[in-house]
Design a protein around this motif. Structure first.
Motif, PDB file in Angstrom:
ATOM      1  N   LEU A 103      24.998 -46.110  50.282  1.00 46.08           N
ATOM      2  CA  LEU A 103      24.008 -46.953  50.942  1.00 46.08           C
ATOM      3  C   LEU A 103      24.668 -47.852  51.986  1.00 46.08           C
ATOM      4  O   LEU A 103      25.725 -48.443  51.735  1.00 46.08           O
ATOM      5  CB  LEU A 103      23.302 -47.809  49.891  1.00 46.08           C
ATOM      6  CG  LEU A 103      22.288 -48.841  50.401  1.00 46.08           C
ATOM      7  CD1 LEU A 103      21.107 -48.164  51.056  1.00 46.08           C
ATOM      8  CD2 LEU A 103      21.822 -49.739  49.244  1.00 46.08           C
ATOM      9  N   ASN A 127      16.206 -48.815  58.886  1.00 51.05           N
ATOM     10  CA  ASN A 127      15.635 -49.888  58.068  1.00 51.05           C
ATOM     11  C   ASN A 127      14.648 -50.712  58.885  1.00 51.05           C
ATOM     12  O   ASN A 127      13.536 -51.025  58.421  1.00 51.05           O
ATOM     13  CB  ASN A 127      16.741 -50.801  57.529  1.00 51.05           C
ATOM     14  CG  ASN A 127      17.612 -50.134  56.495  1.00 51.05           C
ATOM     15  OD1 ASN A 127      18.817 -50.024  56.658  1.00 51.05           O
ATOM     16  ND2 ASN A 127      17.011 -49.669  55.407  1.00 51.05           N
ATOM     17  N   SER A 170      15.870 -46.778  53.884  1.00 50.52           N
ATOM     18  CA  SER A 170      17.245 -46.578  53.408  1.00 50.52           C
ATOM     19  C   SER A 170      17.478 -45.160  52.896  1.00 50.52           C
ATOM     20  O   SER A 170      18.544 -44.586  53.093  1.00 50.52           O
ATOM     21  CB  SER A 170      17.571 -47.578  52.295  1.00 50.52           C
ATOM     22  OG  SER A 170      17.662 -48.890  52.800  1.00 50.52           O
ATOM     23  N   PRO A 180      20.238 -53.303  51.281  1.00 50.27           N
ATOM     24  CA  PRO A 180      21.303 -52.449  51.817  1.00 50.27           C
ATOM     25  C   PRO A 180      22.640 -53.172  51.959  1.00 50.27           C
ATOM     26  O   PRO A 180      23.694 -52.523  51.992  1.00 50.27           O
ATOM     27  CB  PRO A 180      20.749 -52.026  53.187  1.00 50.27           C
ATOM     28  CG  PRO A 180      19.274 -52.136  53.058  1.00 50.27           C
ATOM     29  CD  PRO A 180      19.062 -53.327  52.173  1.00 50.27           C
TER      30      PRO A 180
END
Length: 491
Positions: free
Chosen positions: A124, A130, A372, A102
């Motif tokens: 992103l 996450n 994500s 990420p």
């Protein structure tokens, strides 16, 4: 009022942690229907919701693995190709992609955020999801290893099967309460069990009928929970019924699970029910006419045949006499399954999957990290999260597990392996239709743990047999069988 369920849970959890009885095994399944209950106050966890079952799974792992033998078992499982090496490599890749991708591809790749607005893609960026999703995945993998050690003991397997029935009964009970809430003023009693911070779809209707969700976040999660219990119990029926649970109670639970799968009005659950019915018929034929079938697997064949024959005959008779009686059922099936491809929900979920798949391509097959992006397909969820290599490791592990066989002396283990194999396909197909995370979940983790336990026990028995052949005067040792007291999961 909202604190009471949390206090009750922690009281039971602490009792299980310090008790020498297998309380945690039962609590593991009993807490599964409480998917909308926050076991920890969200302000303490930065707004993240940790439900009871993952916490119970952590306690089971702590009790079964937090000693020298447990650590040795973890190391052996992680490093031995015949056990969990592929799963361990999958986890390493998940950690790497989640911590770094990420940030490496920040703003360069479009994703569907796990939480927030889901009708459009966004660039992103790292999010708390996450960490939370990686934590859930890690707990699931620890659960696989923990059950892989605990369930080598036959007595503990039976406790797990009783726990499975307990979880199914609680799922049915919570579904009944939610269904009854539209006719009786009991909704306020359910609110203290709905403290999760994510969206809870509690009052959704389809064709004028309430979608039953029990104490889960939404109808599809409740329906698939009931389907998971139903699937595994169906394929364990010829062992559990009578030996582990009273036959009448067992059959009643199966019928009620089917009912609440239907009342959930989840299209993926309906598909799973149809697939389960076909597989149950195929499994019956395999038991009836397959070669080298043990008596434990052929028990009850005649009774099952006449029950199925009687049920189908009754349905056909009613259909001929009062065909309009089935109109609401056919209308619901047509609306939720046959017309699903034309719905806005179907188009939206396909968009999630397409965006997530493109994110994997845009990262050159590396993946964007767990948590994500949010697809609507379990395979794409793994592929977009951990990339091509991580996907190969994970599904290689699954295939390796399903290919395992029990030792010839482990009759109960052979039944468990057979049941998990047959139960895998309906659960896999439903996940393929609606899965949103690379985390395979604790119910599947339990099944994987069963297969690892049976395979590890087979290795132990083979080693003991080889020692006996090499030195007939030696006493057999079962160093890989860590549970001295069958009621104690601490080893």
């Amino acid at each position: 009022m909202f604190v009471v369920p949390m206090l009750i849970f922690w009281g039971l959890a602490l009792w299980g942690l310090f008790s020498r009885k297998p309380v945690l095994i039962y609590l593991f399944f009993a807490t599964m229907p409480f998917g909308s209950l926050a076991a920890l106050p969200p302000p303490m966890t930065a707004g993240l919701t940790f439900t009871p079952t993952p916490i119970v799974a952590l306690l089971i792992a702590a009790r079964s693995l937090a000693n020298l033998r447990g650590v040795n078992f973890v190391i052996a499982t992680a490093l031995m190709p015949s056990r969990g090496l592929l799963l361990f490599l999958f986890w390493l890749i998940a950690v790497f992609t989640t911590l770094f991708m990420p940030r490496v591809f920040l703003g360069q790749v479009d994703i569907i955020p796990v939480r927030g607005t889901l009708n459009a893609s966004y660039p992103l960026y790292p999010t708390p999801q996450n960490i939370s999703q990686l934590a859930y995945l890690t707990i699931s993998i620890m659960t696989v290893v923990a059950f892989g050690r605990v369930l080598q003991n036959e007595a503990m397997r039976r406790h797990a099967l009783l726990g499975l029935c307990l979880g199914a009964a609680i799922a049915v009970f919570t579904g009944f309460l939610d269904f009854a809430s539209q006719y009786a003023p009991i909704a306020p009693l359910l609110e203290p069990f709905r403290t999760a911070t994510y969206a809870l779809l509690t009052e959704v209707e389809v064709l004028g009928a309430k979608r039953v969700i029990g104490l889960m976040p939404e109808a599809s999660s409740f329906g698939n929970l009931c389907l998971g219990f139903l699937t595994l119990m169906v394929f364990l029926r010829h062992w559990m019924s009578g030996d582990v649970v009273d036959r009448r109670i067992f059959l009643s639970l199966l019928g009620l699970l089917v009912l609440f799968c239907w009342l959930s009005t989840s299209s993926s659950t309906y598909v799973g029910l149809v697939l389960l019915a076909g597989l149950a018929g195929a499994e019956w034929l395999w038991r009836a006419y397959g070669s080298n079938i043990r008596r434990a697997r052929t028990r009850g064949l005649k009774l099952e045949f006449w029950l199925a024959f009687g049920g189908v005959s009754a349905v056909l008779f009613i259909l001929l006499m009062i065909p309009s009686l089935f109109d609401p059922i056919t209308a619901m099936f047509d609306r939720m399954v046959l017309q699903k491809t034309g719905s806005q929900s179907f188009e939206e979920r396909n968009m999630w999957t397409a965006v997530s798949l493109q994110a994997m391509i845009d990262t050159y097959g590396i993946g964007v990290g767990v948590g994500s992006t949010r697809p609507s397909n379990a395979f794409v969820a793994v592929l977009s999260s951990v990339g091509i290599l991580g996907t190969l490791f994970y599904y290689g592990f699954v295939v390796q597990l399903l290919a395992r066989n029990a030792h010839p002396d482990d009759k109960e283990g052979a039944v468990v392996v057979s049941a998990v194999r047959w139960a895998f396909l309906p659960i896999f197909i439903v996940g393929f239709l609606i899965g949103t995370s690379a985390d395979f979940g604790l119910f599947v983790a339990f099944q994987y743990g069963c297969l690892i336990a049976v395979g590890t026990r087979a290795e132990t028995l083979r080693r003991a047999r080889r020692r006996e052949v090499a030195d007939p005067s030696s006493e057999p040792r079962f160093s890989a069988m860590p549970l001295g007291n069958v009621a104690d999961t601490r080893g």
